[in-house]
Design a protein around this motif. Sequence first.
Motif, PDB file in Angstrom:
ATOM      1  N   ALA A  40       0.824  -1.210   0.000  1.00 35.20           N
ATOM      2  CA  ALA A  40       0.000   0.000   0.000  1.00 35.20           C
ATOM      3  C   ALA A  40       0.855   1.257   0.000  1.00 35.20           C
ATOM      4  N   GLY A  87       1.037   3.888  -3.092  1.00 40.17           N
ATOM      5  CA  GLY A  87       0.604   5.258  -2.858  1.00 40.17           C
ATOM      6  C   GLY A  87       1.652   6.280  -3.249  1.00 40.17           C
ATOM      7  N   GLU A 100      -8.272   1.694  -1.800  1.00 39.84           N
ATOM      8  CA  GLU A 100      -7.589   0.675  -1.008  1.00 39.84           C
ATOM      9  C   GLU A 100      -8.512   0.116   0.076  1.00 39.84           C
ATOM     10  N   SER A 138      -1.879   4.153   2.139  1.00 41.03           N
ATOM     11  CA  SER A 138      -1.960   4.615   0.754  1.00 41.03           C
ATOM     12  C   SER A 138      -2.099   6.131   0.675  1.00 41.03           C
TER      13      SER A 138
END
Length: 238
Positions: free
Chosen positions: A27, A31, A75, A160
């Motif tokens: 994540a 991101g 997410e 994220s």
Amino acid sequence: MSHFTEEMLDEHLADKHYSHRMGWLRAAVLGANDGIISVVSILVGVIAAGTDKDHIILVGTAALVAGALSMAAGEYVSVSSQSDTEKADLEIERQALEDDWETEHAELAMIYQQRGVSPETADQVAKELMEHDALGAHAKDELGLSEIHTARPLQAAFASAASFVSGAGIPVILVSILPMQNLGYIVAASSLVLLALLGAIAAKTGGANMMKGGVRMLVWGALAMALTTYVGLMFGAG
């Protein structure tokens, strides 16, 4: 006699292996990578189009905020769906244990036999594990679920969003403080360096090759920026 405790084992595995990092690492890298590439691509596009600085900053800030919220929401929804599936599978397994304990025991023993354990040992291991934690044993060995890989929607969403902002914030700040002369080149070049560093760091954290990770990020970032620059030039204000 060994004094190796369960806590020491957990610490040893966490130090030696990388799988416990997969949830937050995926994540966070996604991101930051998306933050840099998407926002910088938009910025170099509008810079190439001949837009004035105030509008460039406005576009960059809007892209940062919208992107962070989009990453977090996407997410959260994605990982929540995974979590719902895991819970549904666990409920099915819980009901199966209540309805037919012996069949579930035989099923678990067969799993161990397929891994190379003798029938007698497999039967004994399955019996002892089910007496200790039947659902946990079936969740891990039948369904492939464990604490390390358990879906955590809020953790993934926060990672994220935070990483997107950390990635996208740097080029937006650069646009704000730098003069317009060669602004597009400076922002693009600095962002490509950041992408390469991010790829290398992510690869090292995950136990992979740093050079390969850095080059991979660099290539995709350069491609995205080149395409949006072309679009900006095609539809430029000049």
